[in-house]
Design an enzyme around this catalytic site. Structure first.
Site, PDB file in Angstrom:
ATOM      1  N   ASP A  11       0.821  -1.206   0.000  1.00 41.16           N
ATOM      2  CA  ASP A  11       0.000   0.000   0.000  1.00 41.16           C
ATOM      3  C   ASP A  11       0.862   1.266   0.000  1.00 41.16           C
ATOM      4  O   ASP A  11       0.727   2.108   0.866  1.00 41.16           O
ATOM      5  CB  ASP A  11      -0.901  -0.063   1.259  1.00 41.16           C
ATOM      6  CG  ASP A  11      -1.870   1.104   1.358  1.00 41.16           C
ATOM      7  OD1 ASP A  11      -2.390   1.538   0.321  1.00 41.16           O
ATOM      8  OD2 ASP A  11      -2.082   1.582   2.491  1.00 41.16           O
TER       9      ASP A  11
ATOM     10  N   GLU B 292       3.408  -8.309   7.178  1.00 45.21           N
ATOM     11  CA  GLU B 292       2.148  -8.942   6.801  1.00 45.21           C
ATOM     12  C   GLU B 292       2.275  -9.952   5.663  1.00 45.21           C
ATOM     13  O   GLU B 292       1.566  -9.857   4.656  1.00 45.21           O
ATOM     14  CB  GLU B 292       1.104  -7.877   6.445  1.00 45.21           C
ATOM     15  CG  GLU B 292       0.748  -6.993   7.618  1.00 45.21           C
ATOM     16  CD  GLU B 292      -0.408  -6.039   7.318  1.00 45.21           C
ATOM     17  OE1 GLU B 292      -0.832  -5.958   6.152  1.00 45.21           O
ATOM     18  OE2 GLU B 292      -0.874  -5.383   8.266  1.00 45.21           O
TER      19      GLU B 292
ATOM     20  N   TYR C   9      -6.686  -3.309  12.581  1.00 47.25           N
ATOM     21  CA  TYR C   9      -7.471  -2.116  12.218  1.00 47.25           C
ATOM     22  C   TYR C   9      -8.931  -2.294  12.621  1.00 47.25           C
ATOM     23  O   TYR C   9      -9.834  -2.233  11.788  1.00 47.25           O
ATOM     24  CB  TYR C   9      -7.316  -1.844  10.717  1.00 47.25           C
ATOM     25  CG  TYR C   9      -5.941  -1.303  10.393  1.00 47.25           C
ATOM     26  CD1 TYR C   9      -5.680   0.055  10.463  1.00 47.25           C
ATOM     27  CD2 TYR C   9      -4.896  -2.155  10.043  1.00 47.25           C
ATOM     28  CE1 TYR C   9      -4.415   0.558  10.205  1.00 47.25           C
ATOM     29  CE2 TYR C   9      -3.627  -1.662   9.788  1.00 47.25           C
ATOM     30  CZ  TYR C   9      -3.394  -0.300   9.869  1.00 47.25           C
ATOM     31  OH  TYR C   9      -2.142   0.207   9.624  1.00 47.25           O
TER      32      TYR C   9
ATOM     33  N   GLU D 187       1.003  -1.663  14.180  1.00 49.40           N
ATOM     34  CA  GLU D 187       0.196  -0.737  13.368  1.00 49.40           C
ATOM     35  C   GLU D 187      -1.198  -0.663  13.949  1.00 49.40           C
ATOM     36  O   GLU D 187      -1.747  -1.688  14.383  1.00 49.40           O
ATOM     37  CB  GLU D 187       0.027  -1.226  11.908  1.00 49.40           C
ATOM     38  CG  GLU D 187       1.218  -1.018  11.027  1.00 49.40           C
ATOM     39  CD  GLU D 187       0.973  -1.462   9.576  1.00 49.40           C
ATOM     40  OE1 GLU D 187      -0.172  -1.383   9.087  1.00 49.40           O
ATOM     41  OE2 GLU D 187       1.953  -1.900   8.951  1.00 49.40           O
TER      42      GLU D 187
HETATM   43  C1  GCB Z   1      -1.409  -2.371   6.714  1.00 50.31           C
HETATM   44  C2  GCB Z   1      -0.132  -2.300   5.982  1.00 50.31           C
HETATM   45  C3  GCB Z   1       0.215  -0.889   5.563  1.00 50.31           C
HETATM   46  C4  GCB Z   1      -1.031  -0.173   5.035  1.00 50.31           C
HETATM   47  C5  GCB Z   1      -2.036  -0.108   6.169  1.00 50.31           C
HETATM   48  C6  GCB Z   1      -3.353   0.548   5.720  1.00 50.31           C
HETATM   49  O1  GCB Z   1      -1.701  -3.326   7.391  1.00 50.31           O
HETATM   50  O2  GCB Z   1       0.949  -2.894   6.668  1.00 50.31           O
HETATM   51  O3  GCB Z   1       1.215  -0.947   4.572  1.00 50.31           O
HETATM   52  O4  GCB Z   1      -0.757   1.087   4.523  1.00 50.31           O
HETATM   53  O5  GCB Z   1      -2.338  -1.395   6.608  1.00 50.31           O
HETATM   54  O6  GCB Z   1      -3.527   1.743   5.909  1.00 50.31           O
HETATM   55  O7  GCB Z   1      -4.182  -0.154   5.150  1.00 50.31           O
END
Ligand code: GCB
Length: 610
Positions: free
Chosen positions: A170, A414, A467, A503
């Site tokens: 991403d 990941e 997330y 994250e």
């Molecule tokens: C993740 C990734 C990261 C993305 C992020 C997102 O898990 O490791 O590279 O930018 O989520 O914002 O989706």
């Protein structure tokens, strides 16, 4: 594309601590993600396919008659490699000098490599030489990061031979040369590498060293270690040994000590003779004395518990893309210190050495990640990919092994670690990394379910991305405490290893406000962070050893329906202005620092870095 430059010789090579004659040929960047061959030293373009840039270097007759070695050092060619789809020839980089002699071929971006071009230069003294660099940014299932080329064969929808580069990460796949290309000279017998490790007890530290020399077997080496006032605190000789430092000043992280980032300077002096001519080489390496240990619940730096309160970053900004930009780097470090951040992860590739130097200097702790991002397909877990990944870790460790700021290696972000071949892959990769550097813990960052992860048994620290209330249960902030608590408890019960939330975050469009908090508003980003923080505060009393926000700043990505001019999970905008969430984190990080530090309270409002 031709650029003519008369080199300006300098006496120091930034970032390497080497006193050598060198010149910077260029820093450039190219803003395309189109696959294919490309090359060049500068010139931003959006044109796909390839171009060649040439640099003409004038060698001065007097100069080439000295017994010197001329090395061309690529601090970075960003381009991941490799296969040119049309011909199938293998070559990430071809460098041609004068009459097309190929001097180096290298696979993989982000890490430095170099070529000895002395013979070619010395063949025609005084004659201008031409360097041509060609790069291929095509990603395949075996490159790092992996990718694939997809031909679009529906003639009603695409032109003939239309193809796209697919990736599973991403961030925008900037192509081109993003860091300096340097031409430098050494004596013909020279210090090639130094490895330093440190141990310490209360009143004495030991600095173990190993030095490799190229060009002769007959040489002598003398070493002196100076403190920051220039006073010699230890001396030694020979290619391997140990220096004893009484009452050492240890290297401490930012906010853990009143003088963080203390470094000594190890001066290695080589004396030799080549063709009857005396040779001397001097290499000065900054050395931070510190130790790192991991227990089942803690991460210890110099024997004291260290809590990562930091960020994930990208090398990205709107003017230069990924191109090295000193002003931006300084700005970012000022913001990190303003924020009270003591650490970051080099998500998702090794960062420029200039950035790493500032981490050493300011005491910003680093989880150093290789470009193992987007490893999702079964083909990318095969032997070919693994062999390349092992080499990339060798290159990363060779570059960053002496950095006190680097406290842990991350071999991937990941990956599809739920696939059965991930077990052998990570077992081998992590064992190799530990064999190369037994002094640091190793991890990879997982978003796989704790019960299905085949790589986790081999890591020292569990790093988890999640997330909640963003990619699922969108808008339902109330589920975060339950889900996050379960996440931590499940991982800890299974592995009894300390955990970093590597994250978490939410997108926000700066200036978009909403009450009650709705997704993409600044309020939602803040509210989500606060839900996470209340769980961190409970679990950091047990085994959670860090929290790294995703992301320090907004950054460019591929275009897509979930990205509005890139990823907006930054707490700063892409132009480095704070969103509301930055102030939430600032309050938190300074509070944690003041609670956990052995220092008198630091009043953050007295610190102005902006
Ligand atoms: C993740 C990734 C990261 C993305 C992020 C997102 O898990 O490791 O590279 O930018 O989520 O914002 O989706």
């Amino acid at each position: 594309m031709t650029s003519l430059r008369t080199p300006t010789w300098r006496t120091t090579l930034a970032g390497c601590g080497m006193r050598r004659r060198c010149c910077f040929l260029s820093v450039g960047c190219r803003t395309t993600s189109a696959p294919g061959w490309c090359s060049g030293l500068a010139v931003p373009t959006t044109t796909p396919s390839w171009y060649v840039a040439r640099v003409v270097v004038f060698m001065f007759p007097g100069h080439v008659q000295l017994p010197i070695t001329v090395l061309l050092l690529f601090l970075l060619l960003r381009l991941p490699p490799n296969l040119k789809p049309a011909s199938g020839t293998h070559g990430s980089l071809l460098l041609q000098w004068v009459n097309g002699v190929q001097v180096v071929e290298h696979e993989g971006g982000h890490l430095p490599f170099e070529a000895d071009i002395s013979r070619i230069v010395q063949r025609s003294p005084g004659v201008p030489c031409r360097i041509t660099v060609a790069l291929n940014n095509t990603l395949t299932l075996h490159t790092l990061p992996p990718g694939s080329i997809q031909y679009m064969n529906d003639k009603t929808r695409y032109p003939k031979n239309y193809f796209i580069q697919n990736t599973r990460f991403d961030f925008f796949n900037y192509a081109g040369i993003h860091r300096p290309v340097v031409l430098y000279t050494t004596p013909s017998v020279y210090i090639d590498d130094i490895t330093v490790t440190t141990t310490s007890s209360e009143s004495v530290a030991m600095v173990q060293y190993q030095i490799s020399v190229v060009g002769s077997e007959l040489y002598s080496l003398s070493l002196s270690l100076r403190d920051q006032d220039g006073k010699v605190v230890a001396t030694g000789s020979g290619p391997a040994g140990e220096l004893k430092v009484p009452n050492p000043n240890l290297w401490w992280p930012y906010l853990m000590h009143e003088s963080p980032g203390y470094r000594y300077f190890l001066e290695v002096r080589l004396q030799a003779e080549a063709s009857g001519v005396p040779q001397e080489d001097v290499y000065t390496l900054p050395v931070g004395i510190r130790t790192v240990h991991v227990t089942s619940t803690q991460f210890l730096i110099n024997g004291k518990p260290f809590y990562f309160h930091g960020v994930n970053k990208h090398e990205d900004a709107d003017i230069r893309g990924k191109g090295l930009d000193w002003a931006l780097i300084v700005k970012d470090f000022n913001l990190l210190r303003w924020l009270g951040a003591n650490s970051f992860r080099t998500s998702h590739y090794p960062y420029a050495e200039e950035i790493m130097d500032l981490c050493d200097t300011y005491g910003i702790v680093v989880i150093d990640e290789c470009p193992g991002v987007g490893i999702k397909m079964p083909e990318s877990f095969g032997n070919k990919s693994l062999q390349h990944h092992l080499v990339v870790m060798e290159e990363l460790i060779r570059r960053d092994k002496n950095r006190p700021s680097v406290v842990m290696w991350s071999v991937a972000n990941e990956p599809a670690s739920d696939l059965p071949p991930a077990a052998y892959y990570f077992k081998t990769l992590i064992a190799h990394t530990k064999a190369l550097d037994p002094s640091r813990p190793v991890t990879f960052v997982s978003d796989t379910n704790y019960a299905l992860d085949h790589g986790a048994p081999y890591v020292d620290v569990i790093c988890v991305n999640s997330y909640f209330s963003w990619y699922h249960d969108s808008g339902h902030l109330e589920v975060i405490p339950l889900q996050l608590t379960a996440q931590f408890e499940n991982w800890y019960k299974t592995y009894q290893k300390p955990i970093i939330q590597s994250e978490y975050g939410a997108d926000s469009i700066p200036g978009l406000h909403s009450d009650p908090p709705a997704m993409f508003s600044e309020e939602y980003q803040k509210a989500l962070l606060k839900e996470y923080h209340s769980v961190f505060d409970k679990k950091r009393k047990e085994y959670v050893i860090g929290e790294l926000i995703w992301n320090f700043a907004d950054f460019m990505t591929n275009q897509g329906i979930t990205r509005v001019l890139g990823n907006k999970k930054g707490i700063f905008t892409r132009q480095r202005q704070p969103k509301s969430a930055a102030f939430v984190l600032r309050e938190r990080y300074w509070k944690i620092a003041n609670e956990s530090s052995c220092l008198p309270p630091i009043i953050k409002s007295h610190i102005h870095f902006l």
